[in-house]
Design a protein around this motif. Sequence first.
Motif, PDB file in Angstrom:
ATOM      1  N   ARG A 248     -86.471   2.856  -9.349  1.00 25.94           N
ATOM      2  CA  ARG A 248     -87.673   2.052  -9.586  1.00 25.94           C
ATOM      3  C   ARG A 248     -87.394   0.973 -10.636  1.00 25.94           C
ATOM      4  NH1 ARG A 248     -90.938   5.928 -10.578  1.00 25.94           N
ATOM      5  NH2 ARG A 248     -91.762   6.087  -8.479  1.00 25.94           N
TER       6      ARG A 248
ATOM      7  N   LYS B 290     -90.666   0.355  -2.657  1.00 24.63           N
ATOM      8  CA  LYS B 290     -91.489   1.435  -3.208  1.00 24.63           C
ATOM      9  C   LYS B 290     -91.488   2.674  -2.322  1.00 24.63           C
ATOM     10  CE  LYS B 290     -94.655  -1.549  -5.727  1.00 24.63           C
ATOM     11  NZ  LYS B 290     -96.031  -2.026  -5.867  1.00 24.63           N
ATOM     12  N   HIS B 291     -91.513   2.489  -1.007  1.00 23.17           N
ATOM     13  CA  HIS B 291     -91.562   3.660  -0.124  1.00 23.17           C
ATOM     14  C   HIS B 291     -90.275   4.480  -0.189  1.00 23.17           C
ATOM     15  CE1 HIS B 291     -89.673   0.727   2.600  1.00 23.17           C
ATOM     16  NE2 HIS B 291     -89.230   1.754   3.288  1.00 23.17           N
TER      17      HIS B 291
ATOM     18  N   GLY C 145     -90.450   6.326  -3.560  1.00 24.95           N
ATOM     19  CA  GLY C 145     -91.400   7.430  -3.433  1.00 24.95           C
ATOM     20  C   GLY C 145     -90.831   8.589  -2.639  1.00 24.95           C
TER      21      GLY C 145
ATOM     22  N   GLU D 175     -88.361  10.353  -4.775  1.00 26.30           N
ATOM     23  CA  GLU D 175     -89.067  11.086  -5.828  1.00 26.30           C
ATOM     24  C   GLU D 175     -89.591  12.419  -5.292  1.00 26.30           C
ATOM     25  OE1 GLU D 175     -92.100   9.943  -9.368  1.00 26.30           O
ATOM     26  OE2 GLU D 175     -92.529   9.079  -7.402  1.00 26.30           O
TER      27      GLU D 175
END
Length: 118
Positions: free
Chosen positions: A66, A73-74, A77, A80
Amino acid sequence: MERSMISNLAMADIFRQLSMLMHAGVTLCDGCSLIAEEESNGKTAALLRELSQQLQQGASFAQALRTSGVFPKHIVGLLEMGERAGRTEKTLLAVAEYYEEQHSLKNYLRNAVTYPVM
């Protein structure tokens, strides 16, 4: 660092290598350093060294991704969630496959558009 600096195929290669290194028992921090040493593209090597440094300072892999500003972002995510579930290795492999498919799709579309023109 801008996203466009690294191709989908290079992204796939990085994530696949990290997955294989994790499978062999190498940490993500060390894996990023090892791949950076062998990387011929200076920008990609710099990104990997940056990720390794962040991991060394205690950031999670998703946090390091990030912070780099290179990864969508996907993808951050997804990784994560993979970390939280304890399935980082498999998630890295899935992301590698995603980037390989993106590369293939881009080539297919390019060929489909340019062939009729010729």
